[in-house]
Design a protein around this motif. Structure first.
Motif, PDB file in Angstrom:
ATOM      1  N   SER A   1      34.580 -26.417 -22.499  1.00  0.00           N
ATOM      2  CA  SER A   1      35.921 -26.599 -21.930  1.00  0.00           C
ATOM      3  C   SER A   1      36.541 -27.919 -22.378  1.00  0.00           C
ATOM      4  O   SER A   1      37.704 -27.971 -22.781  1.00  0.00           O
TER       5      SER A   1
ATOM      6  N   ALA B   1      43.785 -34.162 -21.323  1.00  0.00           N
ATOM      7  CA  ALA B   1      43.065 -32.979 -21.815  1.00  0.00           C
ATOM      8  C   ALA B   1      41.757 -32.790 -21.048  1.00  0.00           C
ATOM      9  O   ALA B   1      41.405 -31.672 -20.666  1.00  0.00           O
TER      10      ALA B   1
ATOM     11  N   GLU C   1      42.585 -31.535 -17.643  1.00  0.00           N
ATOM     12  CA  GLU C   1      42.972 -30.128 -17.722  1.00  0.00           C
ATOM     13  C   GLU C   1      41.728 -29.243 -17.741  1.00  0.00           C
ATOM     14  O   GLU C   1      41.726 -28.135 -17.203  1.00  0.00           O
ATOM     15  N   ALA C   2      40.653 -29.745 -18.364  1.00  0.00           N
ATOM     16  CA  ALA C   2      39.395 -28.991 -18.411  1.00  0.00           C
ATOM     17  C   ALA C   2      38.656 -29.064 -17.067  1.00  0.00           C
ATOM     18  O   ALA C   2      37.693 -28.335 -16.849  1.00  0.00           O
TER      19      ALA C   2
ATOM     20  N   GLU D   1      39.865 -28.329 -24.985  1.00  0.00           N
ATOM     21  CA  GLU D   1      41.077 -29.037 -24.561  1.00  0.00           C
ATOM     22  C   GLU D   1      41.378 -30.234 -25.454  1.00  0.00           C
ATOM     23  O   GLU D   1      42.516 -30.448 -25.859  1.00  0.00           O
TER      24      GLU D   1
END
Length: 72
Positions: free
Chosen positions: A22, A61, A64-65, A26
């Protein structure tokens, strides 16, 4: 042409291969990033980019993961 830059971050909360995948996916989505290495045992995220890496974009990022970049 910009020189390649490598920056190392510490990511908190990763516990498995899915976590690594993940974060990798990202961070690779950042346009200047050319390579990503996520080390689960150490929690280290190594980002290689064309020119200086934007820390705020890497942090976003990783968040976001579903994880956090360790500060300090």
């Amino acid at each position: 042409m910009s020189a390649s830059t490598t920056t190392v971050y510490e990511v908190e909360g990763m516990t498995c291969g899915h976590c690594v995948s993940s974060v990798d996916t990202e961070v690779r989505g950042i346009s200047s990033v050319t390579d990503v290495d996520v080390d689960l045992p150490t929690g280290r995220l190594t980002v290689t980019s064309n020119g200086p890496v934007d820390d705020a974009r890497v942090r976003a990022a990783v968040e976001e993961a579903g994880y956090a970049v360790k500060v300090g």
